[in-house]
Write an enzyme that holds these catalytic residues in place. Structure first.
Site, PDB file in Angstrom:
ATOM      1  N   TYR A  33       1.104  -6.478  -3.399  1.00 51.91           N
ATOM      2  CA  TYR A  33       0.028  -5.769  -2.186  1.00 51.91           C
ATOM      3  C   TYR A  33       1.041  -5.397  -0.950  1.00 51.91           C
ATOM      4  O   TYR A  33       0.935  -4.136  -0.531  1.00 51.91           O
ATOM      5  CB  TYR A  33      -1.010  -6.282  -1.714  1.00 51.91           C
ATOM      6  CG  TYR A  33      -1.757  -5.737  -0.723  1.00 51.91           C
ATOM      7  CD1 TYR A  33      -2.891  -4.999  -0.774  1.00 51.91           C
ATOM      8  CD2 TYR A  33      -1.715  -6.417   0.786  1.00 51.91           C
ATOM      9  CE1 TYR A  33      -3.405  -4.133   0.112  1.00 51.91           C
ATOM     10  CE2 TYR A  33      -2.385  -5.559   1.693  1.00 51.91           C
ATOM     11  CZ  TYR A  33      -3.112  -4.649   1.446  1.00 51.91           C
ATOM     12  OH  TYR A  33      -3.922  -4.079   2.383  1.00 51.91           O
ATOM     13  N   ALA A  34       1.566  -6.257  -0.644  1.00 55.66           N
ATOM     14  CA  ALA A  34       2.653  -5.870   0.616  1.00 55.66           C
ATOM     15  C   ALA A  34       3.500  -4.842   0.154  1.00 55.66           C
ATOM     16  O   ALA A  34       3.810  -4.238   1.128  1.00 55.66           O
ATOM     17  CB  ALA A  34       3.294  -7.357   1.007  1.00 55.66           C
TER      18      ALA A  34
END
Length: 75
Positions: free
Chosen positions: A2-3
């Site tokens: 996600y990051a």
């Protein structure tokens, strides 16, 4: 994952902003409200996001875009 994806999206957004700067009027034509946003346009969104109304909302994006069809619009 996600990051990494989020960082890539930030980079793409910054690159598009720099690339579309000379086409400001053309971009404005694709905005349903027919104008660029102002800092005041963010007031209600910020008030909502800092309120207790968002206590069960997480990981969402709240576009304050004036109705532009896509924030990744390429003209």
């Amino acid at each position: 994952m996600y990051a990494v994806t989020k960082t890539a999206l930030f980079g793409l957004t910054k690159a598009l902003a720099a690339e579309l700067t000379p086409k400001k009027e053309e971009v404005k034509l694709h905005t349903l409200l027919g104008r660029f946003g102002k800092a005041d346009d963010m007031d209600a969104a910020v008030a909502f996001l800092v309120s207790d109304d968002v206590s069960y909302i997480t990981g969402e994006v709240l576009p304050v875009s004036g109705g532009i069809p896509s924030r990744l619009l390429i003209i």
